[in-house]
Scaffold this active site. Structure first.
Site, PDB file in Angstrom:
ATOM      1  N   LYS A 139       0.829  -1.201   0.000  1.00 26.52           N
ATOM      2  CA  LYS A 139       0.000   0.000   0.000  1.00 26.52           C
ATOM      3  C   LYS A 139       0.865   1.253   0.000  1.00 26.52           C
ATOM      4  CE  LYS A 139      -2.024   2.124   3.417  1.00 26.52           C
ATOM      5  NZ  LYS A 139      -2.838   2.504   4.595  1.00 26.52           N
ATOM      6  N   ASP A 157      -6.698   1.210   1.137  1.00 30.84           N
ATOM      7  CA  ASP A 157      -6.706   1.425   2.580  1.00 30.84           C
ATOM      8  C   ASP A 157      -8.044   0.958   3.140  1.00 30.84           C
ATOM      9  OD1 ASP A 157      -8.518   3.344   1.752  1.00 30.84           O
ATOM     10  OD2 ASP A 157      -7.678   4.950   2.988  1.00 30.84           O
TER      11      ASP A 157
END
Length: 248
Positions: A139, A157
């Site tokens: 991420k 997220d």
């Protein structure tokens, strides 16, 4: 009649795992593009290095909390060399208001050292290289690639994970699965900003506790069983100040 050979029969194309048609996807992201023409990430940074550090620090913390801690830190340490000169103990002092600050300070020093040793003090541009940095996962790598280098990515997220499943845009059990679906279904012309649009939509409209459907510009298209309104909110550009970095 000649029978076809089962071994040479073409397999059917894999279905895209989304509840929306191509036309619906086009309209969803067209509306997001009008609502927020130039979405910006909320983590403050001055260069790719400080962005890597900020994103790594943001795990299990709010952007507002990270910004408050890093403003002073980045004034004295905006390069890997300066961060190493500062040392782990002083880094801890700057970021002690952030959760897990001890481990994060250790990672900041370790990633700074690796940048100096292995990458000539430059932040690498590829995901494969970025994830070799201590404290940097997929991420974080995706955020850096997008915000620092303009490479279209999808950093999944908690907001995008929630939206992907709640509105059936990209139902999946893991961030990687949802990322793969979104990268395949989002119209190419909207892909670069899509990650920010979805995060901001989840943060300020499709909230975790209760989605504010009356404020949603895609309420008529949304296929969520939780939605409470079928009338889309007026499609107007939102002022920048609405992005106030506070979590719901």
């Amino acid at each position: 009649m000649k029978k076809s050979n089962p071994g040479t029969r073409r397999k059917p194309a894999t279905r895209r795992r989304t509840a929306y048609s191509k036309a619906e996807l086009e309209e969803i992201f067209r509306r997001f593009s009008i609502q927020r023409p130039e979405p910006k990430g909320e983590l403050e940074h001055v260069n790719p290095f400080t962005l890597v550090v900020a994103v790594a620090l943001s795990a299990q913390a709010t952007d507002a909390g990270v910004n408050k801690a890093t403003r002073a830190l980045f004034k004295v340490a905006d390069t890997p060399e300066k961060m190493l000169a500062l040392g782990e103990e002083k880094v801890r002092d700057y970021i002690k208001t952030i959760g897990l600050y001890r481990n994060k300070a250790k990672n900041v020093i370790a990633l700074s050292q690796k940048l100096v040793d292995d990458f000539g003090s430059e932040v690498p541009r590829t995901r494969e290289e970025l994830v070799t940095l201590p404290g940097v996962g997929r991420k974080t790598a995706n955020v850096v690639m997008s915000m620092a280098f303009g490479i279209p990515t999808m950093a999944v997220d908690t907001h995008i994970l929630r939206i992907g499943n709640r509105i059936k845009l990209a139902p999946g059990k893991t961030p990687d699965e949802i990322e793969d679906i979104l990268m395949r279904i989002i119209p190419e012309q909207y892909l670069f900003h899509a990650h920010h649009w979805l995060i901001l939509h989840g943060r300020y409209c499709c909230k975790a506790r209760r989605p504010e459907c009356e404020r949603c510009v895609i309420a008529d298209i949304c296929k969520s069983p939780e939605k409470t309104c079928n009338i889309p909110a007026p499609l107007v550009e939102l002022p920048p100040q609405i992005f106030n970095a506070s979590e719901e």
